[in-house]
Design an enzyme around this catalytic site. Structure first.
Site, PDB file in Angstrom:
ATOM      1  N   SER B 128       0.989  10.801  34.999  1.00  0.00           N
ATOM      2  CA  SER B 128       1.049  11.897  34.927  1.00  0.00           C
ATOM      3  C   SER B 128       0.633  12.630  34.011  1.00  0.00           C
ATOM      4  O   SER B 128      -0.372  11.860  33.027  1.00  0.00           O
ATOM      5  CB  SER B 128       2.404  12.246  33.783  1.00  0.00           C
ATOM      6  N   TYR B 152       6.998   8.829  26.818  1.00  0.00           N
ATOM      7  CA  TYR B 152       6.511   9.188  28.231  1.00  0.00           C
ATOM      8  C   TYR B 152       5.532   8.879  28.538  1.00  0.00           C
ATOM      9  O   TYR B 152       4.572   8.591  29.632  1.00  0.00           O
ATOM     10  CB  TYR B 152       7.215  10.715  28.974  1.00  0.00           C
ATOM     11  N   LYS B 156       3.153   5.840  30.188  1.00  0.00           N
ATOM     12  CA  LYS B 156       2.811   6.342  31.277  1.00  0.00           C
ATOM     13  C   LYS B 156       0.858   5.670  31.156  1.00  0.00           C
ATOM     14  O   LYS B 156       0.157   5.140  31.625  1.00  0.00           O
ATOM     15  CB  LYS B 156       2.470   7.697  31.433  1.00  0.00           C
TER      16      LYS B 156
END
Lengths: 326, 326
Positions: B128, B152, B156
């Protein structure tokens, strides 16, 4: 102030211990207790405050909990499986360098939450220029990506990411520092690929022959053991708000070629000492060193007050002063 | 060829499934079996090859082993706890996004070693733009550091590092792709902070009112769902040697402002449709979106053959063609 050093038996850990014992305070705070931990029992040092030593595998189940039970105010996390071993033993490298570090951070988070945020220690984490991988720009800036080419570098880069996220969430107050190659390392020659950077200075000064396995135009990034300790102490006391969300900093250092190292030695100790360096090219070491960073623009660290030597002669003089008693 | 999709029930997973079913081959290789996995049972699709669906928590003990027991040749790893939930539920985000991913990689490594290297699947990992954190340069280059500002993004970024290291060691052949915001997402408005980028196009085209919570000068980075699927298929078939050691690539996309999105909608659908967008500033969304990347120079991905739309009108036309049946 209660300080815990994890990885205290290594060269940097021992020098940090000696400095803390000599100062007996950190910033304005008197040191009341120092806990030295490593996988082998660290050497005890006479101190004016409570000193304790512990030996265990900090990545083993329950060890982080035991180590942090007394809630140290400041934690130096220096423990690591080094580069070569982490490359040869994939499981061990990940177990210690990643799982060990993560379980330590998780235990601090548990204590932080159990105390409704009252326990929020400063955590100083030693990272490495091994988080970078080529191709490099001529100088590595603070915004250059972390693309490690070793498992050790990968594990350190992950440690940096965890340190930043746990800090951002308020579980502790972390500062990471990427150390240059520490030069001149005291002690005997070892098998680390970087060993020759120190041994070509240390052995000739001690009247011994040293082997130079690479060409003189190899450029590398150095700081003295004394600077390494100063980095750690500054990281322990720096205002975290001034650092911002990017919690790991490339430390300042001296970029110079092997040829410049040798000229610095000549200026300080003369031709006869330099003559003890024997050229013996080693293809394996040449290949490894070729992948290493050569120069940094450590702008953020400098602006935050981290200081290193400004030339390689200073690095040699510090070795003579600190290890050879002048 | 046996393909496994982990996270198959999401929007991108469903579109990828439909495309694989329609093509019935990948590159030159006929698809013989497709395993769809998610935490909820993915919808079955009629196919000319063996199709199976499974539901479980892939991060649970033993699940990775069960999922990989038949040694799929190609694994799409799309499963993730999304940004908002990973931020609210720290444990869950790390359990799924980090531990789940790592245990998957570990199980592939175990199979690789047990087969003396014969089992070495391609692993396509969706990362991402959340791995980046401001302050940003005007355009984010391929060499810009990963300094995430969310859990998050941290998870990632760690996944990217593990992917690169496991690939370097030869345990599998991983390619990571950082997806732009996928726009126009089909379906109903959701509570994601990014939801308005899609809903200001989707709802007016469907005759409904849409709320715009930010100002028109907000710039962001988009690609269509059709491009997302094309990225995944290209990542599945690309020559890994050409990618080199930096295994995760920022995908190409369209950088445009909300005002440019609205003008593109006007050009395609007219003033009456655009009039269905209602301005209603939302300070929370304004603050979140302010921290997001705005533009990328996706040079490496472009040079490796990844393609996206070249303007936002194309993105709207794809939505009309694929979701509104023209």
């Amino acid at each position: 102030m209660h300080i815990l050093i994890i990885g205290a038996a290594g060269m940097v850990g021992r020098k940090l211990t000696n400095r803390l014992v000599a100062d007996a305070q950190l910033g304005e705070a008197p040191i009341t207790r120092l806990t030295l931990h490593d996988v082998i029992e660290p050497a005890r040092v006479e101190a004016s405050f409570t000193m304790e030593t512990r030996a265990s595998d900090f990545s083993a189940a329950g060890e982080a909990k035991r180590l942090l039970a007394d809630k140290p105010d400041l934690i130096f996390h220096l423990a690591a499986i080094v580069s070569g071993e982490a490359e040869d033993d994939f499981d061990k490298g990940y177990r210690i360098n990643l799982n060990g570090t993560w379980s330590l951070f998780e235990e601090i988070r548990a204590l932080n939450r159990a105390s409704a945020g009252a326990y929020k220690p400063r955590v100083v984490f030693t990272s490495s220029t091994g988080v970078f991988g080529g191709p490099y720009p001529p100088r590595i800036m603070d915004e250059f990506l972390q693309a490690p080419l070793t498992s050790y570098g990968t594990q350190k880069a992950i440690g940096e990411l965890l340190l930043a996220d746990y800090t951002r969430k308020g579980f502790f107050d972390g500062i990471g520092i990427r150390l240059p190659t520490i030069c001149v390392r005291p002690g005997k020659p070892n098998k680390a690929a970087s060993g020759f950077f120190s041994s070509i200075i240390r052995e000739p000064l001690a009247g011994l022959e040293a082997v130079l396995p690479v060409s003189e135009d190899v450029r590398h990034w150095h700081a003295s053991p004394r600077s390494a300790v100063a980095f750690l102490l500054h990281a322990a006391t720096i205002n975290g708000d001034a650092v911002g969300p990017r919690r790991t900093l490339s430390m300042p250092g001296v970029s110079c070629t092997v040829g410049e190292q040798i000229e610095a030695l000549r200026n300080i100790a003369g031709d006869a000492v330099v003559a003890r360096i024997r050229r013996e090219p080693d293809e394996k070491i040449i290949r490894i060193v070729d992948g290493w960073p050569r120069d940094f623009d450590a702008r953020r660290a400098l602006s935050l007050g981290f200081k290193a030597e400004s030339n390689f002669e200073d690095i040699i003089r510090i070795h003579i002063a600190d290890e050879l008693r002048g």
